[in-house]
Scaffold this motif. Structure first.
Motif, PDB file in Angstrom:
ATOM      1  N   GLY A 150       0.798  -1.221   0.000  1.00  0.00           N
ATOM      2  CA  GLY A 150       0.000   0.000   0.000  1.00  0.00           C
ATOM      3  C   GLY A 150       0.828   1.265   0.000  1.00  0.00           C
ATOM      4  O   GLY A 150       0.300   2.350  -0.253  1.00  0.00           O
ATOM      5  N   LYS A 151       2.115   1.158   0.284  1.00  0.00           N
ATOM      6  CA  LYS A 151       3.012   2.315   0.284  1.00  0.00           C
ATOM      7  C   LYS A 151       3.937   2.321  -0.932  1.00  0.00           C
ATOM      8  O   LYS A 151       4.926   3.045  -0.969  1.00  0.00           O
ATOM      9  N   GLY A 152       3.628   1.491  -1.917  1.00  0.00           N
ATOM     10  CA  GLY A 152       4.415   1.493  -3.142  1.00  0.00           C
ATOM     11  C   GLY A 152       5.677   0.661  -3.076  1.00  0.00           C
ATOM     12  O   GLY A 152       6.571   0.816  -3.907  1.00  0.00           O
ATOM     13  N   ILE A 153       5.752  -0.248  -2.097  1.00  0.00           N
ATOM     14  CA  ILE A 153       6.955  -1.077  -1.925  1.00  0.00           C
ATOM     15  C   ILE A 153       6.617  -2.515  -2.296  1.00  0.00           C
ATOM     16  O   ILE A 153       5.874  -3.193  -1.594  1.00  0.00           O
ATOM     17  N   LEU A 170      15.014   1.693  -5.604  1.00  0.00           N
ATOM     18  CA  LEU A 170      14.049   2.649  -6.135  1.00  0.00           C
ATOM     19  C   LEU A 170      13.755   2.300  -7.586  1.00  0.00           C
ATOM     20  O   LEU A 170      14.665   2.153  -8.395  1.00  0.00           O
ATOM     21  N   LEU A 171      12.464   2.150  -7.922  1.00  0.00           N
ATOM     22  CA  LEU A 171      12.065   1.846  -9.294  1.00  0.00           C
ATOM     23  C   LEU A 171      11.599   3.103 -10.023  1.00  0.00           C
ATOM     24  O   LEU A 171      12.053   3.397 -11.123  1.00  0.00           O
ATOM     25  N   SER A 181       6.088   6.852  -4.582  1.00  0.00           N
ATOM     26  CA  SER A 181       7.127   6.329  -5.463  1.00  0.00           C
ATOM     27  C   SER A 181       7.015   4.810  -5.445  1.00  0.00           C
ATOM     28  O   SER A 181       6.252   4.226  -4.673  1.00  0.00           O
ATOM     29  N   ARG A 182       7.779   4.150  -6.301  1.00  0.00           N
ATOM     30  CA  ARG A 182       7.738   2.693  -6.347  1.00  0.00           C
ATOM     31  C   ARG A 182       9.109   2.131  -6.003  1.00  0.00           C
ATOM     32  O   ARG A 182      10.133   2.603  -6.519  1.00  0.00           O
ATOM     33  N   TYR A 183       9.115   1.130  -5.122  1.00  0.00           N
ATOM     34  CA  TYR A 183      10.345   0.489  -4.673  1.00  0.00           C
ATOM     35  C   TYR A 183      10.190  -1.030  -4.780  1.00  0.00           C
ATOM     36  O   TYR A 183       9.070  -1.552  -4.835  1.00  0.00           O
ATOM     37  N   ARG A 184      11.313  -1.717  -4.790  1.00  0.00           N
ATOM     38  CA  ARG A 184      11.291  -3.176  -4.732  1.00  0.00           C
ATOM     39  C   ARG A 184      12.129  -3.639  -3.553  1.00  0.00           C
ATOM     40  O   ARG A 184      13.310  -3.306  -3.445  1.00  0.00           O
ATOM     41  N   MET A 185      11.496  -4.388  -2.644  1.00  0.00           N
ATOM     42  CA  MET A 185      12.165  -4.965  -1.487  1.00  0.00           C
ATOM     43  C   MET A 185      12.483  -6.421  -1.801  1.00  0.00           C
ATOM     44  O   MET A 185      11.587  -7.223  -2.051  1.00  0.00           O
TER      45      MET A 185
END
Length: 304
Positions: A150-153, A170-171, A181-185
């Motif tokens: 829900g937070k773009g991660i 950071l994507l 923003s969009r991130y990948r964990m």
């Protein structure tokens, strides 16, 4: 027009939550900077470790407030608000007890009291009511991963060797404060669930400390130009506190020892950012502290 009413007739009582958060942050930062400068605290590695351990122990307070209590009364074992002492522990505040100040969420300050300034029923073993849930489970970790989305991660389990715990990337960066923003964990699926949780908190520490740059949607500052040593120390400090406050064992003590020695000063550490980021990580994962406060009393209009 009242001096408190902005141009255009906007109601000053309808300030956005984001504006309130920024104001509270400025007050907290100013307060902490003055306290640390005046007290000259946490200038070496052993003091810094003691601070982190104290914040871990006071799980019923947000990390920043736990640090404020440590500054005001070093050696404090347990503290709580008057309602918590009365309703949860059947204890009352002694006459003449000196209150300690912490910051109230979306308000000025709140008063709490050291356990030594209370009388009443015997305390439960280990103050069990103050502690968080026990060991990490796959179900809890899964719930944490779903909160990230829900937070773009984006959550991604990867098949990797033991020496690779995980990372955050950071994507797509958003400059709109209303759009995430969009991130990948990435987390190593071959690791134990406790290790995965420690990895998660460490990488979220990097994110909320601003090591990946600013994020207006998540209220993250822009702090990418730091040395590797400082970035890793800050992120692992966040992981150390969050894991410790949730009964998750990890290797933070060894990890931190590699970066903080007896001769290392804390002058280049930003303690405000560490505690702020820790609180944000706990809030995002649904692990935030819950301490009840007395409602602020309004001035009696008849007295004016």
């Amino acid at each position: 027009m009242s001096a408190l009413t902005p141009a255009g007739g906007a109601n000053p009582h309808k300030a956005s939550a984001r504006q309130t958060e920024l104001i509270d942050g400025e007050i907290a930062r100013s307060l902490l900077d003055q306290l640390l400068d005046d007290s000259r605290l946490y200038r070496n590695g052993s003091d810094y470790h003691a601070l982190l351990d104290f914040v871990v122990r006071l799980r019923n307070f947000a990390p920043f407030n736990a640090m404020l209590l440590q500054i005001q009364k070093p050696g404090l074992s347990h503290a709580a608000s008057a309602p918590d002492w009365r309703d949860r522990f059947d204890r009352h505040i002694k006459d003449g007890a000196r209150p300690l100040l912490i910051l109230r969420p979306f308000g000025p300050v709140a008063l709490v009291y050291d356990v030594l300034d209370t009388d009443g029923a015997a305390l439960p073993s280990g103050i069990a009511a103050f502690t968080a849930e026990g060991d990490m489970t796959p179900g809890v970790l899964d719930a944490c991963s779903r909160k990230l989305v829900g937070k773009g991660i984006e959550w991604s389990c990867v098949d990797a060797g033991d020496n690779l715990a995980g990372s955050i990337q950071l994507l797509v960066r958003s400059t709109n404060p209303e759009v995430p923003s969009r991130y990948r964990m990435r987390v190593n699926r071959n690791h134990d669930v406790n290790v995965q949780f420690a990895t998660l908190t460490h990488e979220l520490g990097h994110l909320f400390l601003g090591h990946l740059g600013a994020d207006k949607y998540l209220n993250i500052p822009n702090r990418p130009r730091l040395e590797l040593r400082q970035r890793e120390l800050e992120a692992e400090s966040v992981a150390y506190i969050v894991c410790g406050r949730n009964s998750v064992e990890n290797n933070s003590k060894t990890y931190l020892a590699d970066y903080v020695t007896e001769g290392t000063t804390a002058g280049n550490l930003d303690l405000y950012q560490v505690m702020r980021a820790t609180g944000q990580v706990e809030t995002l994962l649904g692990l935030a502290a819950r301490t009840r406060f007395e409602r602020p009393t309004k001035p009696n209009a008849a007295a004016h």
